[in-house]
Design an enzyme around this catalytic site. Sequence first.
Site, short mmCIF file in Angstrom:
data_model
loop_
_atom_site.label_atom_id
_atom_site.label_comp_id
_atom_site.label_asym_id
_atom_site.label_seq_id
_atom_site.Cartn_x
_atom_site.Cartn_y
_atom_site.Cartn_z
CB ALA A 103 -0.95 0.00 1.19
CB ALA A 104 3.83 2.49 1.78
N PRO A 105 3.16 4.49 -0.73
CG PRO A 105 3.53 6.51 -1.83
CD PRO A 105 3.77 5.04 -1.96
N GLY A 106 0.42 5.09 -0.45
CA GLY A 106 -1.00 5.08 -0.14
C GLY A 106 -1.91 5.80 -1.10
CG ASN A 107 -0.77 8.75 -4.06
OD1 ASN A 107 -1.09 9.39 -3.07
ND2 ASN A 107 0.19 9.15 -4.88
NE ARG A 131 7.66 2.01 0.22
CZ ARG A 131 7.69 2.82 -0.84
NH1 ARG A 131 8.71 3.61 -1.03
NH2 ARG A 131 6.71 2.82 -1.71
CG ASP A 173 1.00 -0.56 -7.45
OD1 ASP A 173 1.29 -0.74 -8.64
OD2 ASP A 173 1.26 0.48 -6.82
CB CYS A 230 5.15 2.28 -12.35
SG CYS A 230 6.29 2.05 -11.00
N1 SAM Z 1 0.36 1.23 -4.26
C1 SAM Z 1 1.26 2.24 -3.74
C2 SAM Z 1 0.72 3.63 -4.07
O1 SAM Z 1 0.05 3.78 -5.09
O2 SAM Z 1 0.96 4.56 -3.31
C3 SAM Z 1 2.68 2.03 -4.26
C4 SAM Z 1 3.21 0.66 -3.95
S1 SAM Z 1 4.93 0.44 -4.24
C5 SAM Z 1 5.01 0.16 -5.94
C6 SAM Z 1 5.19 -1.16 -3.57
C7 SAM Z 1 5.13 -1.19 -2.05
O3 SAM Z 1 4.95 -2.54 -1.65
C8 SAM Z 1 6.39 -0.72 -1.37
O4 SAM Z 1 6.06 0.22 -0.39
C9 SAM Z 1 6.97 -1.99 -0.73
O5 SAM Z 1 7.64 -1.73 0.49
C10 SAM Z 1 5.71 -2.80 -0.51
N2 SAM Z 1 5.88 -4.26 -0.47
C11 SAM Z 1 6.71 -5.01 -1.24
N3 SAM Z 1 6.56 -6.32 -0.96
C12 SAM Z 1 5.61 -6.40 0.00
C13 SAM Z 1 5.01 -7.49 0.70
N4 SAM Z 1 5.39 -8.75 0.46
N5 SAM Z 1 4.04 -7.22 1.60
C14 SAM Z 1 3.66 -5.93 1.85
N6 SAM Z 1 4.22 -4.86 1.23
C15 SAM Z 1 5.17 -5.09 0.31
#
Ligand code: SAM
Length: 314
Positions: A103-107, A131, A173, A230
Amino acid sequence: LGDDARAARIPRYVRINTSCWTTEEAIPTFVARGFELADPFASESSFARDEHIPDLLAFNPRTQFVDDLLYKEGKIILQDKASCFPAFVLSPDDKSMVIDATAAPGNKTSHLSALMGNKGKLFAFERDRKRFSTLKTMLSKAHCRNVEAVNVDFLTTSPTDERFSQVTHILLDPSCSGSGIVNRLDHLLETEDENDAEQDRLNKLATFQLLMIRHAMKFPSIQRIVYSTCSVHAIENEHVVRKALATDECSKGGFQLADPAMVLPGWKRRGLADEMGNAAEAQSLVRCSPDEDATNGFFVCLFVRVEPEDENKL
Ligand code: SAM
């Protein structure tokens, strides 16, 4: 084209946060400030409604909002158009139970929350502690009241956990190469040795991305899963989807690609047929090209559970 020139061809996208504001209120607010409804590239004070995503406005790329009170109050979210596709395609409603697995940063979480009318239930998972803290700040700023943020690795969550037994929608994502983000395309200039390392990194990312999809498919009540990146690389996009469709989770659990009519039918750029190995399936996939679509590079796929009467199609 240099990165600055490429970025200059992408409007400044502003998503109206319908959890606390409306586009009908936003438009006159901007007009009263001296903006005018016109092609966002016509002048530095023009803006337009986006034709694909409701409640998304496109301003001239030079327009700045980071110090704007509307941004600080959470009434507007600064989010690229392509990054609005996943939540819109997942389209949960006010009765849905949803997991945003990464989810992070959460948009995308705040977008899901707004689409759910701030009702239903939305779990937001994030494994990275720092994050996760950003995620919490963003969710509170965006007035999300139906979200439970959890600092956890999605892969360690149990699909048989009672809390998740009613979850109907998952947004995935996951971490990716980020090669679609225009100001990070400099990796294309790397030397041959570095390209080997890059190939290795992409392979590792693709393995992880497939694992995440397979895990999502194990949750018992899931009806819809959106997978997005992305990245512009087929190895993280069409190839991951192709492999997911060949797994037991998909064939036995009964997931298939959604009909193209369910996945932004008005959007022309679809998946790469050659990379998918199936032209019809590629039509179910959405791609965004950083050079041609006035967005960052992006990929979106919607898996849907096969209804019992469709099972003979498997
Ligand atoms: N969806 C977010 C947004 O639109 O703001 C961006 C997500 S970013 C591409 C991927 C995120 O997934 C990162 O913050 C990463 O730390 C987290 N992440 C990666 N593997 C993960 C896992 N197995 N479980 C939970 N979070 C994970």
